[in-house]
Scaffold this active site. Structure first.
Site, PDB file in Angstrom:
ATOM      1  CG  HIS A 132      -0.410   0.207   2.515  1.00 59.04           C
ATOM      2  ND1 HIS A 132      -0.300   1.465   3.070  1.00 59.04           N
ATOM      3  CD2 HIS A 132       0.067  -0.647   3.446  1.00 59.04           C
ATOM      4  CE1 HIS A 132       0.211   1.372   4.279  1.00 59.04           C
ATOM      5  NE2 HIS A 132       0.460   0.106   4.540  1.00 59.04           N
ATOM      6  CG  ASP A 142       2.922   0.986   7.670  1.00 56.20           C
ATOM      7  OD1 ASP A 142       2.573   0.742   6.501  1.00 56.20           O
ATOM      8  OD2 ASP A 142       2.168   0.823   8.643  1.00 56.20           O
ATOM      9  CD  GLU A 179      -2.970  -1.400   4.953  1.00 56.63           C
ATOM     10  OE1 GLU A 179      -2.839  -2.444   5.610  1.00 56.63           O
ATOM     11  OE2 GLU A 179      -2.621  -0.278   5.389  1.00 56.63           O
ATOM     12  CG  HIS A 279       0.291   3.314  12.140  1.00 53.27           C
ATOM     13  ND1 HIS A 279      -0.938   2.705  12.242  1.00 53.27           N
ATOM     14  CD2 HIS A 279       0.826   2.853  10.989  1.00 53.27           C
ATOM     15  CE1 HIS A 279      -1.138   1.907  11.211  1.00 53.27           C
ATOM     16  NE2 HIS A 279      -0.064   1.980  10.433  1.00 53.27           N
TER      17      HIS A 279
END
Length: 472
Positions: A132, A142, A179, A279
């Protein structure tokens, strides 16, 4: 709340609060086509997907500041993930917290990007490599580390194409959008696509058992990025004291729609189990070049591993799937379940289905070896395609149209799927029954669990039938 480590205690971990996976406006079907069916924003089914109580993530630092100001009972031990001992109670009071929440309700366009290398022999069969592209913050790890590897694979494949290479099967490089919001567009794709195999990157290995052999074979060929003169296989097995491939039981990444919903064999590859800036706004290029992979050697290794694995899957005349490994895993799962049940239900239906599955796995292995060695003719190619159908469709046999009941029927795989809070990490429908029936009367509990055992046994039998070339 973000709580890992000391260096980044002021990091705030973002995440979706939507229940379930996939686009809430098109649950179970693809809505990519203009004018396609969509539910309304105020539809009851859509509203149920979102919590009514507003929430906001905070950092460990902020949480501790609040907790230190509270009175009342002491914090439960399981909340005390840090080593700090000066935390207060859980309330009530005397602190009054001013919580301000500002929400925005809007529709947005999701954009996926695909690069397609058309197959020369089986162009209607697909090997998908995906990662993603969207991120909560800067997303250096990420998802952009995976995107960098995917782009490097595209570069390497382009060089092969210039040298005259064409894959036997069609290869699709996929860059997914949305995503992080709940795998919205992945659900749309998996609702309409039929692929042979799906993979995403980093080098911590999770997959389904029929891919174990080819995964190990490829890992042995990749130089380890951290220890000169060794391979990824040597360092990986030394760290794990042997070959240890985890399974795709959790619905925590891009593979979930493909495996758990569509029954497409998948593998998830990445370096390390966790990273402390997950995150948060600290997931930046600066963190990557300082702590994560300063010289990007791991990125190079992953691109090599991932790209070579896909080449095997795209080019070998017979798909390199070994269901003997799957049978071995299933036997271990059934043994674990039997211990958990402690005589409250019988696993005999599973044992009988597994015997049929094991026999079929051995037979198809013999057929694979025979077909792979035959000289290529029109009839031979047809026979190979039929064998590949059997290898590809076996995983689909493990799906059940009714799916899981308590969580969501969207999850249809009866061997791998979410089983949060259960002592059983596989057979999600049985794990669900074990949890749901805990407060039931003995007869009702046993009947509920036994029903799910029968459901899983029928799924294993369908997979066995597919390996034998029978219609399920």
């Amino acid at each position: 709340m973000y709580t890992e480590g000391e260096r980044f205690r002021d990091g705030v971990e973002r995440g979706t609060v939507m229940r379930g996976l996939g686009d809430p406006l098109s649950p179970g079907w693809a809505s990519a086509v203009d004018g396609g069916q969509r539910l309304g924003m105020k539809d009851d089914e859509v509203i149920r997907r979102f919590p009514k109580i507003p929430s906001m993530p905070i950092s460990a630092e902020t949480a501790e500041t609040i907790l230190r100001s509270l009175e009342g009972p002491m914090l439960p031990q399981k909340w005390r993930k840090s080593s700090r001992t000066d935390l207060g109670g859980v309330g009530p009071g005397p602190t009054v917290l001013n919580f301000t929440y500002q929400g925005e309700e809007k529709l947005a366009i999701i954009k996926d990007v695909f690069a397609i290398v058309r197959g020369s022999e089986e162009h209607d069969r697909y090997v998908l490599l995906g990662n993603h592209r969207d991120a909560w913050t800067y997303g250096a790890v990420d998802p952009n580390s995976g995107t960098a590897a995917l782009l490097d694979i595209a570069r390497r494949y382009s060089l092969l194409i210039r040298m005259g290479w064409r894959p036997r099967r069609t290869v699709v490089l996929c860059s997914w959008d949305a995503e992080e919001f709940g795998m919205l567009d992945l659900d749309n794709v998996s609702a309409s696509a039929k692929a042979d195999y799906y993979s995403r990157a980093w080098t911590f290995h999770r997959g389904i058992p029929q891919l174990d052999d080819i995964l190990v074979e490829v890992i042995k060929k990749i130089k380890d990025p951290d220890v000169e003169g060794t391979t990824v296989f040597e360092q990986w097995t030394a760290a794990n004291k042997g070959i240890h491939i985890l399974r795709l039981s959790g619905a925590d990444s891009d593979f979930a729609p493909f495996l758990h919903h569509a029954g497409i064999p998948s593998v998830d590859i990445y370096y390390g189990k966790d990273f402390p800036v997950y995150h948060t706004a600290f997931d930046s290029y600066d963190w990557m070049i300082t702590y994560g992979d300063p010289f990007f050697h791991r990125h190079v290794a992953v691109a090599g591993l991932w790209g070579l694995l896909a080449l095997h899957l795209a080019d070998e005349p017979i798909l390199p799937f070994s269901y003997i490994s799957y049978a071995t895993e299933l036997q271990a799962y059934i043994s674990t379940l039997k211990v958990l049940l402690d005589g409250s239900a019988t696993v005999e239906p599973l044992t009988i289905s597994l015997e049929h599955f094991s026999t079929a796995a051995k037979l198809v292995e013999e057929v694979k070896n025979m077909r792979a060695d035959e000289a290529s003719t029109g009839l031979v190619e047809l026979n190979r395609r039929m064998v590949n159908d059997r290898l590809m469709l076996a995983e689909r046999g493990l799906l059940d149209v009714d799916g899981l009941h308590h969580g969501t029927r969207w999850f249809r795989h009866l061997v791998y799927g979410p089983s949060d809070g259960s002592k059983l990490s596989v057979f999600p429908s049985i794990a669900e029954a074990l949890q749901e029936s805990s407060q039931m009367k003995k007869e009702e509990k046993e009947a509920m669990i036994q029903h799910e055992i029968w459901r899983v046994s029928r799924a294993i039998q369908r997979a066995a039938d597919a390996l034998k070339g029978q219609v399920f």
